[in-house]
Design a protein around this motif. Structure first.
Motif, PDB file in Angstrom:
ATOM      1  N   LEU A 453       0.849  -1.195   0.000  1.00 12.84           N
ATOM      2  CA  LEU A 453       0.000   0.000   0.000  1.00 12.84           C
ATOM      3  C   LEU A 453       0.886   1.247   0.000  1.00 12.84           C
ATOM      4  CD1 LEU A 453      -3.016   0.904   0.270  1.00 12.84           C
ATOM      5  CD2 LEU A 453      -2.655   0.978   2.741  1.00 12.84           C
ATOM      6  N   GLU A 454       0.503   2.209  -0.829  1.00 13.15           N
ATOM      7  CA  GLU A 454       1.245   3.474  -0.884  1.00 13.15           C
ATOM      8  C   GLU A 454       0.551   4.518   0.001  1.00 13.15           C
ATOM      9  OE1 GLU A 454       3.985   4.120  -2.532  1.00 13.15           O
ATOM     10  OE2 GLU A 454       4.202   2.488  -4.006  1.00 13.15           O
ATOM     11  N   ASP A 455       1.277   5.568   0.312  1.00 14.64           N
ATOM     12  CA  ASP A 455       0.747   6.742   1.021  1.00 14.64           C
ATOM     13  C   ASP A 455       0.032   6.381   2.317  1.00 14.64           C
ATOM     14  OD1 ASP A 455       1.676   8.408  -0.993  1.00 14.64           O
ATOM     15  OD2 ASP A 455      -0.133   8.055  -2.193  1.00 14.64           O
ATOM     16  N   CYS A 456       0.638   5.509   3.071  1.00 10.06           N
ATOM     17  CA  CYS A 456       0.021   5.124   4.352  1.00 10.06           C
ATOM     18  C   CYS A 456       0.131   6.269   5.362  1.00 10.06           C
ATOM     19  CB  CYS A 456       0.732   3.900   4.918  1.00 10.06           C
ATOM     20  SG  CYS A 456       0.312   2.407   4.044  1.00 10.06           S
ATOM     21  N   GLU A 457      -0.840   6.335   6.223  1.00  5.30           N
ATOM     22  CA  GLU A 457      -0.827   7.328   7.294  1.00  5.30           C
ATOM     23  C   GLU A 457      -0.990   6.617   8.635  1.00  5.30           C
ATOM     24  OE1 GLU A 457      -3.761  10.254   6.593  1.00  5.30           O
ATOM     25  OE2 GLU A 457      -2.505  11.357   5.187  1.00  5.30           O
ATOM     26  N   GLY A 458      -0.440   7.192   9.629  1.00  5.11           N
ATOM     27  CA  GLY A 458      -0.654   6.670  10.981  1.00  5.11           C
ATOM     28  C   GLY A 458       0.080   5.359  11.210  1.00  5.11           C
ATOM     29  N   SER A 459      -0.573   4.461  11.879  1.00 13.76           N
ATOM     30  CA  SER A 459       0.098   3.249  12.331  1.00 13.76           C
ATOM     31  C   SER A 459      -0.599   2.011  11.796  1.00 13.76           C
ATOM     32  CB  SER A 459       0.088   3.218  13.854  1.00 13.76           C
ATOM     33  OG  SER A 459      -1.243   3.207  14.309  1.00 13.76           O
ATOM     34  N   LEU A 460       0.060   0.892  11.988  1.00  9.78           N
ATOM     35  CA  LEU A 460      -0.560  -0.386  11.665  1.00  9.78           C
ATOM     36  C   LEU A 460      -1.294  -0.893  12.900  1.00  9.78           C
ATOM     37  CD1 LEU A 460       2.331  -2.242   9.812  1.00  9.78           C
ATOM     38  CD2 LEU A 460       0.446  -0.944   8.814  1.00  9.78           C
ATOM     39  N   ALA A 461      -2.335  -1.660  12.681  1.00  7.38           N
ATOM     40  CA  ALA A 461      -3.025  -2.278  13.813  1.00  7.38           C
ATOM     41  C   ALA A 461      -3.394  -3.701  13.430  1.00  7.38           C
ATOM     42  CB  ALA A 461      -4.281  -1.485  14.173  1.00  7.38           C
ATOM     43  N   ALA A 462      -2.908  -4.642  14.194  1.00 10.04           N
ATOM     44  CA  ALA A 462      -3.225  -6.037  13.929  1.00 10.04           C
ATOM     45  C   ALA A 462      -4.552  -6.378  14.590  1.00 10.04           C
ATOM     46  CB  ALA A 462      -2.129  -6.933  14.473  1.00 10.04           C
ATOM     47  N   SER A 463      -5.294  -7.264  13.960  1.00 10.43           N
ATOM     48  CA  SER A 463      -6.586  -7.663  14.520  1.00 10.43           C
ATOM     49  C   SER A 463      -6.363  -8.484  15.779  1.00 10.43           C
ATOM     50  CB  SER A 463      -7.356  -8.481  13.492  1.00 10.43           C
ATOM     51  OG  SER A 463      -6.648  -9.667  13.200  1.00 10.43           O
ATOM     52  N   PRO A 464      -7.379  -8.580  16.623  1.00  5.90           N
ATOM     53  CA  PRO A 464      -7.207  -9.331  17.868  1.00  5.90           C
ATOM     54  C   PRO A 464      -6.772 -10.780  17.647  1.00  5.90           C
ATOM     55  CG  PRO A 464      -9.186  -7.997  17.972  1.00  5.90           C
ATOM     56  CD  PRO A 464      -8.672  -7.869  16.584  1.00  5.90           C
ATOM     57  N   ASP A 465      -7.199 -11.373  16.533  1.00  8.50           N
ATOM     58  CA  ASP A 465      -6.774 -12.760  16.289  1.00  8.50           C
ATOM     59  C   ASP A 465      -5.482 -12.813  15.491  1.00  8.50           C
ATOM     60  OD1 ASP A 465      -7.558 -11.915  13.831  1.00  8.50           O
ATOM     61  OD2 ASP A 465      -9.192 -13.342  13.585  1.00  8.50           O
ATOM     62  N   SER A 466      -4.915 -11.654  15.201  1.00  6.27           N
ATOM     63  CA  SER A 466      -3.626 -11.517  14.533  1.00  6.27           C
ATOM     64  C   SER A 466      -3.645 -11.983  13.081  1.00  6.27           C
ATOM     65  CB  SER A 466      -2.521 -12.266  15.312  1.00  6.27           C
ATOM     66  OG  SER A 466      -2.638 -13.644  15.112  1.00  6.27           O
ATOM     67  N   LYS A 495     -13.630   8.963   4.280  1.00 11.10           N
ATOM     68  CA  LYS A 495     -12.812  10.037   4.853  1.00 11.10           C
ATOM     69  C   LYS A 495     -12.495   9.758   6.323  1.00 11.10           C
ATOM     70  CE  LYS A 495     -12.460  13.111   1.491  1.00 11.10           C
ATOM     71  NZ  LYS A 495     -11.161  13.551   0.966  1.00 11.10           N
ATOM     72  N   GLU A 496     -13.314   8.877   6.954  1.00 10.22           N
ATOM     73  CA  GLU A 496     -13.050   8.594   8.363  1.00 10.22           C
ATOM     74  C   GLU A 496     -11.715   7.871   8.526  1.00 10.22           C
ATOM     75  OE1 GLU A 496     -16.101   8.259   7.209  1.00 10.22           O
ATOM     76  OE2 GLU A 496     -17.467   9.171   8.635  1.00 10.22           O
ATOM     77  N   TRP A 497     -11.186   8.071   9.610  1.00  5.32           N
ATOM     78  CA  TRP A 497      -9.897   7.461   9.968  1.00  5.32           C
ATOM     79  C   TRP A 497     -10.172   6.190  10.756  1.00  5.32           C
ATOM     80  CZ3 TRP A 497      -4.975   8.467   8.822  1.00  5.32           C
ATOM     81  CH2 TRP A 497      -3.977   7.915   9.628  1.00  5.32           C
ATOM     82  N   ALA A 498      -9.544   5.124  10.351  1.00  3.89           N
ATOM     83  CA  ALA A 498      -9.722   3.884  11.102  1.00  3.89           C
ATOM     84  C   ALA A 498      -8.829   3.930  12.338  1.00  3.89           C
ATOM     85  CB  ALA A 498      -9.363   2.697  10.240  1.00  3.89           C
ATOM     86  N   VAL A 499      -9.449   3.890  13.461  1.00  3.39           N
ATOM     87  CA  VAL A 499      -8.682   4.053  14.690  1.00  3.39           C
ATOM     88  C   VAL A 499      -8.100   2.727  15.166  1.00  3.39           C
ATOM     89  CG1 VAL A 499      -8.771   4.787  17.083  1.00  3.39           C
ATOM     90  CG2 VAL A 499     -10.035   6.036  15.352  1.00  3.39           C
ATOM     91  N   LYS A 500      -8.952   1.743  15.254  1.00  8.12           N
ATOM     92  CA  LYS A 500      -8.462   0.474  15.807  1.00  8.12           C
ATOM     93  C   LYS A 500      -9.481  -0.633  15.564  1.00  8.12           C
ATOM     94  CE  LYS A 500     -10.439   1.096  20.376  1.00  8.12           C
ATOM     95  NZ  LYS A 500     -10.185   1.058  21.811  1.00  8.12           N
ATOM     96  N   TRP A 501      -9.065  -1.804  15.867  1.00  8.80           N
ATOM     97  CA  TRP A 501      -9.967  -2.935  15.891  1.00  8.80           C
ATOM     98  C   TRP A 501     -10.746  -2.910  17.198  1.00  8.80           C
ATOM     99  CZ3 TRP A 501     -10.111  -6.185  11.684  1.00  8.80           C
ATOM    100  CH2 TRP A 501      -9.056  -6.101  10.778  1.00  8.80           C
ATOM    101  N   ILE A 502     -11.967  -3.348  17.107  1.00 11.88           N
ATOM    102  CA  ILE A 502     -12.743  -3.441  18.343  1.00 11.88           C
ATOM    103  C   ILE A 502     -12.586  -4.848  18.882  1.00 11.88           C
ATOM    104  CG2 ILE A 502     -15.056  -3.331  19.323  1.00 11.88           C
ATOM    105  CD1 ILE A 502     -15.731  -1.344  17.096  1.00 11.88           C
ATOM    106  N   GLU A 503     -12.235  -4.889  20.120  1.00 10.04           N
ATOM    107  CA  GLU A 503     -11.943  -6.200  20.705  1.00 10.04           C
ATOM    108  C   GLU A 503     -13.220  -6.908  21.115  1.00 10.04           C
ATOM    109  OE1 GLU A 503      -9.136  -5.858  23.786  1.00 10.04           O
ATOM    110  OE2 GLU A 503      -7.766  -4.607  22.611  1.00 10.04           O
ATOM    111  N   GLY A 504     -13.237  -8.177  20.839  1.00 10.95           N
ATOM    112  CA  GLY A 504     -14.341  -9.018  21.265  1.00 10.95           C
ATOM    113  C   GLY A 504     -13.866 -10.447  21.249  1.00 10.95           C
ATOM    114  N   ASP A 505     -14.550 -11.301  21.957  1.00  9.33           N
ATOM    115  CA  ASP A 505     -14.077 -12.683  22.041  1.00  9.33           C
ATOM    116  C   ASP A 505     -14.777 -13.605  21.046  1.00  9.33           C
ATOM    117  OD1 ASP A 505     -12.297 -12.031  23.862  1.00  9.33           O
ATOM    118  OD2 ASP A 505     -13.298 -12.951  25.579  1.00  9.33           O
TER     119      ASP A 505
END
Lengths: 576, 246
Positions: A453-466, A495-505
């Protein structure tokens, strides 16, 4: 000439040999430092250290030598009160320390002005410890030294005794701090210099009273023993009192304590209970101690009855509880709470397991936190800088210098840092990493790289199950597989920014989206079906899934709120 | 009242170090204008009594009046009117004898520079001599000058002549006697030397078991042997004193 002045002058003249020696030592230390090209900051630290050392020596020499030589006995027959004699000793001590401090500063300033680089003088002055910090410490050292000097007849013995007393004070302060933190207070960390000053004043007062009223009893072993017993009794009463106050505090205030901050929650497998951590940020005198030490408590709320259970009171856990690995709740294992210092991986502090049997809660402490939690750590455990630790206690080292990797894998178990730029792939020897605004899939063993992916912004976030990794650009939200780097979904061009994964079991994949530049409106995006739920007025910092019953979050007022899947409030769980 | 007119009046004085009583219900009065010798065994509490009278030691029980004041309360003011000379004066070695006297002159309101110089001349004490170079006798002289130069009304002497040669003893004793006569002051002398006592004192008090066992005129008590107390033996314990007495 005034009698007081005459006495102080006499004391200073008595101490002139010590003063000259101290000045010589200061010169020697500075000369050695400058020989090895020290910075003005190091000189300032050395001078501050010399102040402390000389303050201890001057104080310990106040009475011990005079006691041994009999001069004190001669002086006690003079037509001055014991209080005046004590005051003269104190004034001479203060004057000695001030003279030596001025000498050290003047010498260093002269050297920096003559031989140092431009701006070295101001750098040196700025590096000197603030007066507000150094004065109470010197006062405490002086008071301890003078008190010990009254007890023995050798300055060296008094110095050793002072070291023991100061060490004991430090231990007592730690015990008192650990005790008072249970009450939600943090007196010593907030007011360390006030505590030191108070202690110094008490010591000066004790010394003055002992000198003025009980001279002959200073060497009395029984009196010393009684003093120790009284001090121990007072300490015991103080510690017991603070423990009692702690019980009262938590029983009275509980979660309604306005200073508490609620952290992400986790739901029980059946969705009935919600466990979360509440912490009171400590207001230490430096940021490091503040971040290291929080008043952490663990709570469980029954969603059906709103009944609260304090699972772990402050004091049981010393540190933070904010990453995923620190809490798990499964049918088999129950809720496992595991804390560790965020700065030092060796700082494990405890673990417990919570089980629900027939709707009743049970708590079981775990003897070996690492073993209890080790097998359940997520494999991907992303870490920024150098080290990545996996579940089995092995560590993968990725050397990162600027924008360049040194490809290296090692079995090392060391400090861990929560990171934003690297995610381990499910494929051995591979990582996904952000570099030069590109998301790359990198085979560490061969060195091959593939731009995902080009032009990434912010950080990476791995899903809870990786299994997935989240990355954002200015125009879209992307999810890739951590196995081979392939896109898992069509990008959501939003346009929204993806903040994080929502944790759930329940292994569901949901993303929390937040509009740029605002905290007011955000959305939850279901990765599987693309459905969105709009949220308004929520803090979103602590959003967590409660199975199919919805979400919990802390709103803008700090209340813990239960939301349904449509984003509507079901119940305020903690109203603050 | 008699006790009010006497410079020292002690009643029921008790002092203990730990569990060991040193002074146990001591009653004592020093008569105005008299020179009284306080004698007794070693560790009988003679120096302790002087420390109480100077106000440097607070007693456990009892009442003490020195020149009409309580030493425990008004010790500093009292010491300005009392001369005290101990068996050994400890002065910083970097000082000269004159430095010490100059230092004292700033502390005593009634210090007489002229008296200081007169005493130094009388005792042949060189004020320019460093303290570290002073002999034992000269140190004793310095102590006596320091005790007398402010013209005290009461003189407390704690074995000031011990270990000195005969000539120095006689000179110091003469100085004390002269002061006693000129200033009409009272003297309490602690000594083991019968010759010193005979030179200076007209009365003797024997301290035993924490109390004054016998007290009276020197001549009558010296011949007396009663109640298990042998004054002659008590006075002659110090070999040097015995030699001098002979």
């Amino acid at each position: 000439m005034n009698a007081n002045f005459a006495l102080v002058l006499h004391e200073l003249r008595n101490a002139r040999a010590s003063l000259l020696a101290a000045a010589g030592l200061t010169l020697l230390v500075l000369a050695i430092l400058h020989t090895f090209a020290s910075t003005p900051t190091e000189s300032a630290a050395a001078i501050a250290f010399m102040w402390s050392l000389c303050a201890l020596q001057f104080a310990c020499d106040s009475f011990a030598t005079d006691l041994a030589s009999g001069r004190l006995r001669t002086r006690s027959a003079l037509p001055v009160s014991a209080r005046m004699l004590w005051g003269a000793k104190l004034a001479a001590f203060v004057a000695s320390v001030v003279l030596l401090a001025a000498f050290g500063v003047a010498v260093e300033l002269a050297w920096q002005a003559g031989c140092g680089r431009a701006g070295a003088c101001s750098e040196f002055v700025n590096a000197l410890p603030p007066v507000t910090y150094i004065l109470p410490l010197l006062a405490l050292i002086g008071a301890t030294g003078m008190l010990c000097s009254l007890m023995v007849e050798s300055a060296l013995t008094a110095m050793l005794l002072s070291g023991l007393v100061l060490g004991g004070l430090w231990g007592l302060a730690l015990a008192f701090e650990e005790s008072t933190r249970l009450t939600g207070e943090d007196l010593i960390s907030r007011h360390p210099m006030s505590a030191a000053l108070l202690c110094a004043v008490v010591f000066f007062a004790i010394g003055q009273i002992a000198f003025a009223r009980a001279q002959r009893r200073l060497g009395d072993g029984a009196v010393r023993l009684r003093a120790v017993l009284v001090a121990a009794l007072l300490c015991s009463i103080g510690l017991a009192g603070t423990a009692a106050a702690a019980s009262w505090h938590w029983a009275t205030h509980g979660l309604e304590d306005g200073h508490l901050q609620i952290f992400p929650s986790i739901a029980s497998p059946d969705g009935r209970f919600v466990a979360f951590m509440a912490a009171q940020q400590r207001r230490g005198f430096n940021s490091r101690s503040a971040s290291q030490r929080q008043l952490t408590s663990v709570w469980v709320i029954d969603l059906e009855t709103s009944e609260r259970h304090l699972i772990a009171a402050p004091g049981q856990f010393a540190s933070d509880w904010y990453t995923r690995r620190h809490r798990e709740w499964s049918e088999a294992e129950g809720l496992v709470v595991f804390t560790e210092s965020s700065w030092n991986f060796g700082g494990d502090t405890g673990a417990l397991r919570l089980r629900t049997v027939d709707g009743r809660l049970g708590v079981e402490p775990l003897a070996d936190p690492k073993q209890a939690i080790g097998g359940r750590l997520p494999e991907w455990a992303a870490v920024t800088e150098q080290r990545v630790k996996n579940a089995c206690g092995k560590a993968t080292t990725v050397q990162w210098k600027g924008t360049e990797f040194e490809r290296k894998f090692e079995g090392e178990f060391s400090s861990t840092h929560i990171g934003i730029g690297i995610v381990l792939s499910q494929r051995p020897g591979c990582i996904l990493a952000l570099r030069e605004k590109q998301l790359r899939f990198i085979d560490m063993s061969s060195g091959q790289e593939r731009v995902l992916l080009e032009d990434c912004e912010g950080s990476l976030a791995a899903s809870p199950d990786s299994l997935a990794v989240l990355a954002c650009t200015e125009t879209g939200v992307h999810v890739f597989s951590t196995d081979d780097g392939s896109p898992l979904h069509t990008p959501w061009l939003r346009k929204e920014w993806a903040v994080k994964w929502i944790e759930g079991d329940d292994q569901s994949h949901e993303l929390l989206l937040r509009r740029r530049g605002t905290n007011s409106i955000s959305r939850i995006l279901d990765v599987a079906n693309g459905c969105e739920v709009e949220l308004e007025g929520m803090g979103l910092r602590c959003l967590a899934r409660i199975r199919d019953r919805g979400y919990t979050d802390v709103d803008a007022h700090g209340d813990l709120v239960w939301l349904n899947r449509a984003g509507r409030t079901v119940k305020v769980l903690v109203d603050r | 009242m008699k006790s009010n007119s006497n410079p020292v009046a002690v009643k029921g004085l008790c002092v203990a170090f730990g569990k060991r009583p040193v002074l146990d219900g001591l009653d004592f009065e020093l008569q105005r204008g008299s020179a009284t010798a306080l004698v007794g065994d070693n560790s009988a509490g003679k120096s302790t009594l002087l420390r109480v009278l100077l106000g440097t030691l607070v007693p456990d029980r009892g009442t003490v009046a020195v020149l009409g004041a309580d030493p425990a309360r008004d010790g500093a003011r009292l010491r300005a009117q009392v001369g005290f000379a101990a068996d050994r004066i400890e002065v910083p070695n970097w000082m000269r004898a004159g430095d010490w006297l100059k230092f004292l002159s700033r502390l005593y309101p009634n210090w007489s520079r002229a008296e200081e110089q007169r005493l130094c001349a009388l005792l042949e004490l060189d004020a320019k001599e460093p303290v570290r170079a002073l002999s034992k006798g000269n140190r004793a002289k310095l102590g006596l000058v320091a005790a007398l130069a402010h013209r005290p009304r009461l003189l407390l002497l704690d074995e000031p002549f011990s270990g000195l040669d005969v000539g120095t003893r006689m000179k110091l004793a003469a100085t004390v006697i002269e002061h006693l006569r000129d200033e009409n002051c009272s003297v309490l002398l602690v000594s083991h030397s019968i010759s010193d006592i005979e030179r200076v004192c007209d009365r003797v008090a024997v301290l035993s078991a924490g109390r004054i066992a016998r007290e009276g005129e020197l001549e009558s008590l010296a011949r007396e042997e009663r109640g298990g107390i042998n004054l002659e033996a008590a006075l002659r314990r110090e070999p040097a004193a015995m030699e001098l007495a002979i």
